[in-house]
Design an enzyme around this catalytic site. Structure first.
Site, short mmCIF file in Angstrom:
data_model
loop_
_atom_site.label_atom_id
_atom_site.label_comp_id
_atom_site.label_asym_id
_atom_site.label_seq_id
_atom_site.Cartn_x
_atom_site.Cartn_y
_atom_site.Cartn_z
CB SER A 193 -72.93 -46.94 -106.48
OG SER A 193 -71.83 -46.09 -106.22
CE1 TYR A 204 -75.97 -42.61 -107.18
CE2 TYR A 204 -73.92 -43.21 -106.08
CZ TYR A 204 -74.75 -43.26 -107.19
OH TYR A 204 -74.36 -43.96 -108.30
#
Length: 267
Positions: free
Chosen positions: A129, A142
């Site tokens: 990501s 995350y």
């Protein structure tokens, strides 16, 4: 002979888009899902696999090798989102996120590497990501789990090059998928010091996902990587400013970059 592709998390979102696109290009595609029976309309086979369960990973990999005789490409796509003030995220949810986003992909790679060494060829694409390139407020866990997978890839890539195996990362920005519905949101605690700011940021994050890019862009990018003779170590896919934020982090002083992020998130 068509290349055989394994995609973890292939029942929806980015994984499903990649699977459909690669199948249309002539690849033999196997997707995975924790509950394949819920996705009977899938256009490519879905195998039961939970990246948190080593036994299920081994069973799925053995099934593909037995059925197709090889595994040419693995796309470690399965992952989950998580949001919240770090202080208020339950420890078990932090551990679950790392089990899914980091340890799961590691176990998948461990399971397929022996076959790829035997073949003297193979490509592993880890879906990370853009958030993994920076610590984002209220997305700390995350960012950390995806950032760790980026570094694992860099190291493992060097360890397996002599076997004819290539490993690379592809980091998406915001895409219009169901990730917002599936991720863990730490509850907004009434009276908490984080209540108002976190509530506003959570709403903004969900809106960014809903208005994100078409997952087809990720499918096209993955196809190009597979067709590239010598893939790069890192790829980024997403809106210009999301990708440019990584460049800015490299060139700006730390505190200047931090201030920029705080202004963006209205902190």
């Amino acid at each position: 002979m068509s290349k055989v592709v394994l995609i973890t998390g292939g029942s929806s979102g980015i994984g499903k888009s990649i699977g459909i696109y690669l199948q249309q290009k002539g690849f033999v595609v196997y997707g995975t899902s924790r509950n394949p029976a819920l996705n009977k309309d899938s256009v490519f086979p879905l195998i039961k696999l939970d990246v948190r369960d080593v036994a299920s990973i081994k069973e799925a990999v053995d099934y593909i090798i037995t059925t197709s005789g090889k595994i040419d490409v693995v796309i470690n796509n399965a992952g989950v989102g998580i949001t919240g003030p770090l202080e208020e995220i339950p420890s078990e949810e932090i551990k679950n996120n790392f089990e899914t986003n980091l340890f799961g992909p590691i176990e998948v790679m461990k399971a397929v590497l022996p076959q790829m060494r035997l073949q003297k060829s193979g490509l592993i694409i880890n879906v990370t990501s853009i958030a993994g390139y920076m610590g984002l407020p209220y997305r700390s866990v995350y960012s950390a789990s995806k950032g760790a997978l980026e570094l694992i890839t860099e190291a493992l890539r060097m360890e397996v090059q002599s076997f004819g195996i290539t490993i690379t990362n592809i980091a998406p920005g915001d895409f219009a998928t169901n990730i917002a519905a599936g991720r863990y949101h730490a509850p907004i605690v009434k009276g908490s010091d984080y209540e108002i700011v976190y509530g506003n940021i959570l709403q903004a994050m969900n809106e960014h996902v809903d208005s994100g890019s078409n997952p087809l862009e990720m499918a096209e990018a993955v196809y190009k990587i597979i067709e590239t003779p010598s893939p790069k170590i890192h790829y980024k896919v997403g809106a210009f400013m999301q990708k440019f934020s990584i460049v800015l982090k490299r060139i700006l002083p730390d505190k200047v970059y931090e201030k920029m992020l705080m202004n963006h998130y209205k902190l």
